[in-house]
Design a protein around this motif. Structure first.
Motif, PDB file in Angstrom:
ATOM      1  N   THR A 132      -1.565  -8.995 -12.775  1.00 45.15           N
ATOM      2  CA  THR A 132      -0.945  -7.906 -13.521  1.00 45.15           C
ATOM      3  C   THR A 132      -1.944  -6.762 -13.691  1.00 45.15           C
ATOM      4  N   ALA A 135      -3.031  -5.833 -10.087  1.00 46.06           N
ATOM      5  CA  ALA A 135      -1.753  -5.756  -9.375  1.00 46.06           C
ATOM      6  C   ALA A 135      -1.559  -4.364  -8.779  1.00 46.06           C
ATOM      7  N   VAL A 139       2.671 -10.708  -7.706  1.00 41.51           N
ATOM      8  CA  VAL A 139       3.076  -9.578  -8.552  1.00 41.51           C
ATOM      9  C   VAL A 139       4.425  -9.875  -9.192  1.00 41.51           C
ATOM     10  N   GLU A 140       5.375 -10.357  -8.394  1.00 42.20           N
ATOM     11  CA  GLU A 140       6.721 -10.627  -8.917  1.00 42.20           C
ATOM     12  C   GLU A 140       6.719 -11.709  -9.992  1.00 42.20           C
ATOM     13  N   THR A 141       5.843 -12.686  -9.866  1.00 41.96           N
ATOM     14  CA  THR A 141       5.774 -13.767 -10.856  1.00 41.96           C
ATOM     15  C   THR A 141       4.739 -13.478 -11.948  1.00 41.96           C
ATOM     16  N   GLU A 142       4.162 -12.292 -11.881  1.00 43.32           N
ATOM     17  CA  GLU A 142       3.185 -11.817 -12.866  1.00 43.32           C
ATOM     18  C   GLU A 142       1.958 -12.720 -12.979  1.00 43.32           C
ATOM     19  N   SER A 174       6.785  -1.027 -14.917  1.00 38.26           N
ATOM     20  CA  SER A 174       5.545  -0.258 -14.994  1.00 38.26           C
ATOM     21  C   SER A 174       5.658   0.989 -14.122  1.00 38.26           C
ATOM     22  N   PRO A 181       8.825  -6.732 -12.666  1.00 33.23           N
ATOM     23  CA  PRO A 181       7.491  -6.280 -13.070  1.00 33.23           C
ATOM     24  C   PRO A 181       7.146  -4.883 -12.552  1.00 33.23           C
TER      25      PRO A 181
END
Length: 159
Positions: free
Chosen positions: A80, A84, A74-77, A118, A114
């Motif tokens: 998504t 995610a 999730v942090e590095t996308e 959102s 990220p």
């Protein structure tokens, strides 16, 4: 790969998929973070259904390395959107051995770019953290039945 292939070819056929998924569910919690990352490197190059199935299985395994892999993805996308968000929603529920360190990692995930970008992911992560804390700290009796407190140490105190 076999389960994903079967599901693509005949979505309504159960074949041996339930048994295969049960085996995956028993094996994935035994993997280290490095082993999960290595598997991810292979799976992410495959088609979307296979990648999605892998992420779903990792989340449901609930091990701390699995939680850390999803956090990193999730942090590095690398994952998504809805995938995610679903993974974040399920992490708190499926976590098998919550520790102080894991809680800190959840908080760091909440602070990540990220997630902060959102509203949906931010709210989902907050709800997941709240669900985990309630599950662990809400009832000592139920927590002792669900989590190996003697192994992981006491999770809940005034801090």
């Amino acid at each position: 790969r076999t389960v994903a292939k079967d599901l693509k070819e005949t979505p309504d056929s159960e074949k041996d998929n339930l048994e295969r998924l049960a085996i995956i569910g028993r094996v994935l919690p035994m993997f280290s973070l490095d082993e999960l990352k290595s598997l991810w490197q292979e799976v992410k190059t495959l088609d979307y259904p296979t990648m999605t199935l892998f992420v779903d299985c990792v989340v449901q395994s609930g091990s701390n390395p699995a939680v850390m892999l999803i956090k990193e993805l999730v942090e590095t996308e690398q994952i998504t959107g809805a995938k995610a968000t679903w993974a974040l929603a399920a992490l708190g529920y499926f976590a098998k051995t919550p520790t102080r360190q894991l809680l800190h990692e959840f908080i760091n995930l909440l602070k990540s770019r990220p997630v902060q970008a959102s509203t949906e992911m931010k709210q989902t992560t907050l709800a997941s953290i709240a669900d985990l804390l309630n599950s662990v700290c809400g009832s000592r009796f139920l927590a002792a039945k669900k989590y190996p407190v003697s192994v992981m140490g006491d999770f809940c105190d005034h801090k």
